[in-house]
Design an enzyme around this catalytic site. Structure first.
Site, short mmCIF file in Angstrom:
data_model
loop_
_atom_site.label_atom_id
_atom_site.label_comp_id
_atom_site.label_asym_id
_atom_site.label_seq_id
_atom_site.Cartn_x
_atom_site.Cartn_y
_atom_site.Cartn_z
N GLY A 1 -20.12 7.05 0.08
CA GLY A 1 -19.15 7.44 -0.95
C GLY A 1 -19.18 6.48 -2.12
N VAL B 1 -18.05 3.48 -2.61
CA VAL B 1 -18.52 2.12 -2.31
C VAL B 1 -19.89 2.16 -1.64
CG1 VAL B 1 -18.04 -0.03 -1.07
CG2 VAL B 1 -16.14 1.31 -1.99
N GLY C 1 -21.33 6.17 5.69
CA GLY C 1 -20.58 6.60 4.51
C GLY C 1 -21.29 6.22 3.23
N LYS D 1 0.87 -1.18 0.00
CA LYS D 1 0.00 0.00 0.00
C LYS D 1 0.90 1.22 0.00
CE LYS D 1 -4.50 1.05 0.72
NZ LYS D 1 -5.72 0.32 0.36
P1 NAI Z 1 -15.09 7.66 -0.44
O1 NAI Z 1 -14.14 8.70 0.00
O2 NAI Z 1 -15.67 7.72 -1.82
O3 NAI Z 1 -16.34 7.59 0.56
C1 NAI Z 1 -16.25 7.79 1.93
C2 NAI Z 1 -17.56 8.46 2.36
O4 NAI Z 1 -17.58 8.53 3.79
C3 NAI Z 1 -17.70 9.89 1.86
O5 NAI Z 1 -18.99 10.07 1.29
C4 NAI Z 1 -17.50 10.74 3.11
O6 NAI Z 1 -18.21 11.96 3.06
C5 NAI Z 1 -18.03 9.81 4.17
N1 NAI Z 1 -17.57 10.08 5.52
C6 NAI Z 1 -16.37 10.56 5.93
N2 NAI Z 1 -16.33 10.66 7.26
C7 NAI Z 1 -17.53 10.21 7.71
C8 NAI Z 1 -18.09 10.05 9.00
N3 NAI Z 1 -17.43 10.36 10.12
N4 NAI Z 1 -19.34 9.53 9.09
C9 NAI Z 1 -20.03 9.20 7.99
N5 NAI Z 1 -19.55 9.35 6.73
C10 NAI Z 1 -18.31 9.84 6.61
O7 NAI Z 1 -14.36 6.26 -0.20
P2 NAI Z 1 -14.74 4.82 -0.77
O8 NAI Z 1 -13.93 4.54 -1.96
O9 NAI Z 1 -16.21 4.67 -0.82
O10 NAI Z 1 -14.16 3.88 0.40
C11 NAI Z 1 -14.82 3.76 1.64
C12 NAI Z 1 -14.00 2.87 2.54
O11 NAI Z 1 -13.86 1.58 1.94
C13 NAI Z 1 -12.57 3.36 2.81
O12 NAI Z 1 -12.21 3.02 4.12
C14 NAI Z 1 -11.73 2.56 1.82
O13 NAI Z 1 -10.42 2.37 2.27
C15 NAI Z 1 -12.47 1.25 1.80
N6 NAI Z 1 -12.26 0.50 0.58
C16 NAI Z 1 -12.59 1.03 -0.63
C17 NAI Z 1 -12.41 0.30 -1.78
C18 NAI Z 1 -12.82 0.83 -3.11
O14 NAI Z 1 -12.90 0.04 -4.07
N7 NAI Z 1 -13.13 2.11 -3.23
C19 NAI Z 1 -11.82 -1.05 -1.75
C20 NAI Z 1 -11.57 -1.54 -0.41
C21 NAI Z 1 -11.76 -0.77 0.69
#
Ligand code: NAI
Length: 346
Positions: free
Chosen positions: A180, A182, A178, A78
């Protein structure tokens, strides 16, 4: 630095700095036992460099376990880039990062993670061949998030049947922390399967969209983990399952995308003691790495990749069978299972 309690030693850690672009990055190769270390690049504001190093070490070890359980011919690695405090030239910064990746001669392959985009990956292709998650005209590739969401969805579905004894997701209440990349796709899958959603996000627009489009109930970000639900799906931050949050949980099943959900290994035991089944993050969230790994090997094809991601369901079932025999917590059992696979695949 390398004696963190729940760490096994890393093979290689590169601290990359470029004064021209302001790049400060840590590229952590945890294990190449199964093949080159593969894992995304996080772009984040850290309080200090030690916090960034700690993140890179923990996340890269998680990738070793994730890639092994997903049966991929890759080890775990990573990278984290420390977001510069002032103005910076993003393409130039990622070009410098790409050169750092290239300097490892293929020991580490990068892709998207929190804070990085498909455009960042595309820009890096001029500087390294060891990058994936790239949108390709008319061909498989790009954003891994929908695949991650699908893997989490099949895991929740399996857990709901096996742990909660429900026949389907119809009427099952799921809290999503969250919405986001995913979390949103996961919300759509769950909604289509008849689940009732309770959601929280710091971004009010995303919450409003889930209310309008998916009939979700909104709660505050401080309330989501303790919501009256059957399942909690952490899809935002790491370390959310901790001494503060665990006593307040009402759900009996936890399965979500966020990496490193347990603050410490003892928190997995605390969940078990409360009768809560935790499906380990690196088991259920492997859909994205499966996607970028197949893309990197030119083995990407939509249906085949989705079928491979769907196999996460069988591994969740196997884990639930294994803990019946071993009496271990799911977290400890998955850890031992994954570590037994940190050898070159046949
Ligand atoms: P992202 O950044 O698109 O989404 C994260 C979401 O969480 C955002 O909408 C943000 O506003 C929200 N957020 C932040 N702080 C918050 C809080 N305190 N309470 C509620 N919501 C909050 O990230 P993504 O890509 O969706 O990833 C989410 C998680 O999954 C991360 O931990 C990432 O490492 C993990 N992950 C993602 C993968 C992927 O394919 N994108 C693969 C494996 C793991």
């Amino acid at each position: 630095l390398f004696g963190l309690p729940d760490q096994s030693p890393h093979e290689r850690v590169l601290l990359a700095a470029d004064p021209v672009t302001g790049l400060k990055a840590i590229l952590a190769v945890h294990s190449t036992a199964r093949g080159p270390a593969f894992g995304g690049c996080r772009f984040w504001s850290y309080d200090n460099e030690l916090a960034a190093l700690n993140d890179a070490l923990r996340l890269s070890q998680g990738m070793s376990l994730k890639n092994a359980l997903a049966n991929l011919p890759f080890g775990g690695g990573k990278a984290v880039i420390i977001k510069p405090a002032g103005d910076f030239d993003r393409p130039a910064l990622f070009a410098a990062f790409g050169r750092a990746v290239q300097s490892l001669d293929g020991a580490y392959i990068t892709a998207e993670d929190v804070g990085t985009t498909t455009a960042d990956m595309l820009g890096m292709t001029a500087h390294t061949q060891y990058v994936s998650g790239i949108p390709r005209e008319g061909a498989f590739g790009g954003d891994p998030s929908p695949k991650t969401a699908y893997g989490v969805f099949v895991s929740i579905d399996e857990g709901v049947k096996r742990v909660l004894g429900r026949e389907s997701l119809q009427g099952v209440r799921v809290a999503l922390q969250g919405l986001g990349a995913v979390g949103w796709h996961l919300a759509e899958y769950l909604h289509r399967a008849g689940a009732q959603l309770v959601v929280a996000d710091v971004n009010a627009d995303k919450v409003a969209r889930a209310q309008a489009k998916l009939g979700a109930q909104a709660v505050g970000i401080g309330e989501i983990l303790a919501a009256e639900v059957d399942v909690v799906a952490p899809c935002a931050l790491g370390a959310v399952l901790n001494a503060q949050s665990i006593p307040a949980l009402k759900a009996k099943l936890i399965a979500g995308a966020a990496n490193n959900q347990l603050a410490t290994a003892a928190d997995g035991d605390a969940l078990q003691a409360r009768g809560i089944t935790y499906l380990p993050d690196y088991l259920v969230n492997a859909g994205g790495i499966i996607s970028v790994a197949r893309e990197f090997r030119n083995e990407g094809e939509e249906t085949a990749v989705m079928n491979e991601v769907a196999q996460i369901r069988g591994r969740v079932a196997e884990l639930l069978d294994r803990i019946k025999t071993s009496g271990q917590t799911p977290a400890r059992e998955a850890d031992a299972w994954a570590r037994s696979l940190l050898v070159k695949p046949a």
